[in-house]
Motif scaffolding. Structure first.
Motif: not given
Lengths: 248, 205
Positions: A216, A221, A223-227, B138-139, B141, B157-163
């Motif tokens: 994006w 935002e 300090n975040f990571s998307l997995y 997802a964008r 959090p 740190e925020i870690k977002v896990w998409d299943s």
């Protein structure tokens, strides 16, 4: 293109729901139970035969296809289990188990008389299989030889595959670049063959890390990571790396 | 006149009658039995539910070596515990736990549907299934978590896990301060589905 494949990142939707209830109306429990019994009795599973007259396949993929085929306004309009009720009723009608006319007529009867009892019937083996399915599950892991094209730390590209009816590739990741975080042990099938979209047969699955600022640009935002867990067929080597490998 | 943006006045009564009619027809036609739906619901009341996840997390809080094993090989660690049969059953065949810490907060989402680890958490709450949550988490959090009443500092740190494939994820929240004297059973009461999905943190009381 279906909006339902591209939900991740959609803007201007307003506040989230913080409702912690699983069911908000008592009737919702019934459609959940019907769906789960159907999954347990689905014909592709190698569970004991039962006297159930259910002879076709019903998996999460069928439920998801139904939700993905909705008008996107309806997808947002209807609650979760309202969508299930529509999809599952439609499946039983389309597959000839019941007719729309008898469902409408009986709906009318129960509408007028909600306390009218349900029929009492059915063999115990059917419900034994339902419990067996819940206990044993239906692992998609397969004992087949596969090639792992990527290793942890590799930078990869996400393909923009031609998804039509159903996909397991979130739209917001298409054509993006990510880094392999985990190479899952073994090979995994998907519940159905998604055709040119590319999943179904046993293949590796990778957990891939994405940088939100790249997903994006200018709008993420800090300090975040998307997995995301992604089937191998959705991944491709970076083009530059292919060129480098050929040159070497 | 387009009625797409209207609901029927009898929205819930109609759905209630329709699902009952569907269940009645399926029983009559021999697809399911009169006990099938209750069998499923009973299973989620007694055997698959967040009460299992709470036991797993309480054990991880009390035993750091177990927590390490849980994160390294989730199904194997869960199998050590005396939980109901079926912890690798439907929607838990392949699970992975991620642990929160002082510098990382994990959030589990499913942008395509509502994948959820049934054996340890039971069925997903409405917030998890809601398309607005699935889109926004997802964008943004941090903004989403604020709406849940959870302010995650920018330094965390925020870690977002998409299943989106075979793994069903859950979070091992941090043990709250001031709970050193509590037994595992008392700790279990502090562990909600929301803490195990990452939209809340566990609190001492």
């Amino acid at each position: 293109m279906k909006l339902q494949h591209y939900l991740g990142g959609l803007e201007n939707l307003g506040p989230v729901s913080t409702d912690v209830r699983v069911f908000v109306e008592p009737w919702e429990t019934r459609i959940f139970g019907i769906h789960t019994a159907m999954m347990a009795l689905s014909s592709q599973l190698s569970l004991p035969k039962t006297p159930s007259t259910f002879t076709t396949v019903w998996t999460w993929a069928d439920l998801r296809k139904g939700a993905e085929s909705l008008n996107p306004f309806d997808y947002f309009k209807y609650r979760y289990y309202e969508k299930w009720l529509g999809g599952i009723s439609g499946y039983f009608i389309a597959n000839g188990y019941i007719t729309a006319e008898e469902l409408d007529a009986l709906t009318e009867e129960y509408y007028k008389n909600p306390s009218k009892p349900l029929p009492v019937a059915g063999a115990a083996e059917i419900d034994e299989r339902v419990v067996q399915y819940l206990v044993e599950g239906d692992s998609p892991k397969r004992d087949v030889q596969v090639t792992f094209e990527f290793t942890v730390g590799d930078t990869i590209a996400i393909r923009n595959v031609p998804s039509v009816e159903h996909t397991r590739l979130p739209g917001f990741l298409r054509d993006k670049t990510g880094t392999i975080e985990t190479v899952y042990d073994g090979a995994y099938t998907y519940l159905c063959d998604t055709g040119p979209d590319g999943v179904g047969e046993a293949m590796p699955v990778y957990c891939v890390r994405f940088e939100p600022a790249a997903l994006w640009p200018g709008n993420a935002e800090p300090n975040f990571s998307l997995y995301a867990d992604l089937y191998a067929s959705y991944l491709a080597p970076l083009e530059g790396e292919i060129a480098t490998a050929k040159a070497a | 006149m387009d009625d797409r943006f209207k609901y029927r006045d009898d929205r819930e009564a109609y759905s209630a009658a329709r699902v009952r009619a569907l269940e009645a027809l399926l029983i009559k036609k021999g697809v399911i039995t009169d006990k099938s739906v209750d069998t499923v619901l009973d299973f989620f009341e007694t055997r698959m539910g967040p009460f299992n996840g709470a036991k797993i997390v309480a054990k991880a809080w009390s035993d750091p070596a177990f927590k390490d094993r849980l994160v390294a090989d989730t199904p194997k660690a869960i199998a050590e515990l005396n939980l109901p049969e079926g912890m690798a059953g439907a929607e838990g065949e392949h699970m992975r736990a991620v642990a929160n810490g002082p510098h990382v907060h994990n959030l589990i989402i499913c942008t395509l549907c509502s994948c959820y680890p049934w054996p340890v958490l039971g069925l997903p709450p409405y917030w998890y299934k809601d398309p607005t949550f699935r889109s926004r988490a997802a964008r943004e959090p941090r903004a989403v978590l604020k709406e849940f009443g959870l302010a995650v500092p920018d330094a965390v740190e925020i870690k977002v896990w998409d299943s989106s494939a075979q793994i069903r994820w859950f979070v091992v929240p941090e043990r709250p301060a001031g709970t050193e004297h509590l037994s595992e059973m008392e700790l279990e009461a502090l562990i909600t589905p929301e803490t195990m999905m990452g939209v809340a943190v566990a609190k001492a009381s």
